[in-house]
Design a protein around this motif. Structure first.
Motif, PDB file in Angstrom:
ATOM      1  N   ASN A  20     -45.270   3.139 -24.382  1.00 42.05           N
ATOM      2  CA  ASN A  20     -46.707   2.874 -24.325  1.00 42.05           C
ATOM      3  C   ASN A  20     -47.252   2.456 -25.689  1.00 42.05           C
ATOM      4  N   LYS A  58     -48.740  -1.194 -27.005  1.00 36.89           N
ATOM      5  CA  LYS A  58     -50.205  -1.170 -27.126  1.00 36.89           C
ATOM      6  C   LYS A  58     -50.790  -2.378 -27.873  1.00 36.89           C
ATOM      7  N   SER A 106     -39.363   6.726 -20.324  1.00 35.31           N
ATOM      8  CA  SER A 106     -40.552   6.282 -21.045  1.00 35.31           C
ATOM      9  C   SER A 106     -41.143   5.021 -20.414  1.00 35.31           C
ATOM     10  N   ALA A 145     -44.865   4.612 -18.683  1.00 35.14           N
ATOM     11  CA  ALA A 145     -45.819   3.624 -19.197  1.00 35.14           C
ATOM     12  C   ALA A 145     -46.253   2.620 -18.136  1.00 35.14           C
TER      13      ALA A 145
END
Length: 294
Positions: free
Chosen positions: A142, A146, A169, A173
């Motif tokens: 994430n 970003k 992960s 996300a």
């Protein structure tokens, strides 16, 4: 802000990478979308489906791969020389709108991650190491994405088989996941295992944050029109429908097509390499169907 979509299955050899790069290419080429492909598999199949090994070697020599961004989180340098914008390769395969964040054959060391998180937990006086680990896997992908998330309509994450840190992960996300499967019993096991793991992932994080990932669809790949396989195939499909419901299964199926395999040798998706092939037409239909689902 666009969609983040993971392509995942616990089992290997079901066509995750082929699905990812061809859907990404169709979105950019036929629908005018801005698309980023992130290669999360150390086999770098997605990377080598969109660029040559020579190009990749040059990027790796200058540390312009996904590994650099992970390293900056695990062992940050005081002055990072590269940002994600420096590492993303734009207009891969000379196609406007199709970008790649190249993977690496050596992405991270799980022991080093554990050591880093243990040091953080000790410094902060955290007693529950599981919470520290969960927090890290929830924000890793994430936070890396970003800075570019708002620049894309779609970010497609090509996950490795199994259930490692990066896959967890990636799922944490993502807004949706696509589940490719071959019409065979072992693929059903892979689907069931992934569904169970995603349920566990949601449960383990619910105290701190809600993970709201949803299945976008199950896509059958390497489907054969061979009559000898027809009955066997129907049995598998019946089982998947029983377990997941017909609405979860994509109508478009990817056939066995030698052009798909040949395209890999040219380091291009089949929809660019052989646009009139049965495989290419199936990927175009699938992309249209997924857009309608969204």
């Amino acid at each position: 802000m666009g969609y983040i979509i993971a392509t995942a299955n616990m089992k290997g050899g079901v066509g995750k990478t082929t699905l990812t790069v061809n859907i990404a290419t169709c979105l950019a080429q036929n629908h005018g979308k801005r698309v980023l492909v992130l290669d999360l598999d150390s086999q770098i199949s997605a990377t080598l489906s969109l660029m040559s090994p020579l190009e990749f070697a040059k990027l790796r020599k200058h540390r312009k791969t996904f590994r650099y961004l992970i390293d900056q989180i695990i062992n940050p340098e005081p002055e990072a020389k590269l940002t994600i914008h420096d590492i993303v390769q734009t207009q891969v395969c000379n196609l406007p709108g199709l970008d790649l964040l190249p993977g690496d054959i050596d992405l991270y060391d799980e022991f080093v991650v554990s050591e880093m998180l243990h040091q953080q937990a000790t410094a902060l006086g955290e007693q529950d190491f599981e919470s520290v680990w969960n927090r890290f896997e929830r924000v890793l992908i994430n936070n890396i994405l970003k800075p570019v998330r708002e620049e894309y309509d779609f970010i497609l994450l090509d996950c490795a088989p199994g259930y490692n840190l990066l896959t967890r992960s990636a799922l944490a996300a993502s807004d949706f996941y696509i589940l490719p499967a071959k019409p065979e019993p072992l693929s059903i096991v892979g689907i069931q295992l992934l569904e169970r793991r995603i349920g566990q992932l949601k449960d383990s994080h619910e105290q701190e944050a809600k993970i709201d990932i949803k299945m976008l669809g199950i896509v059958f790949t390497m489907a054969s029109s061979n009559l000898l396989n027809a009955r066997y195939y129907r049995q598998v499909m019946h089982r998947v429908v029983e377990d997941f419901g017909v609405e979860q299964i994509c109508k478009a199926q990817i056939p066995v097509d030698m052009n798909v395999a040949k395209a890999v040798d040219s380091f291009q998706p089949v929809v660019l390499n052989a646009p009139q092939s049965s495989g290419s037409k199936a990927f175009n239909q699938l992309t249209q169907e997924l857009l309608q689902k969204l």
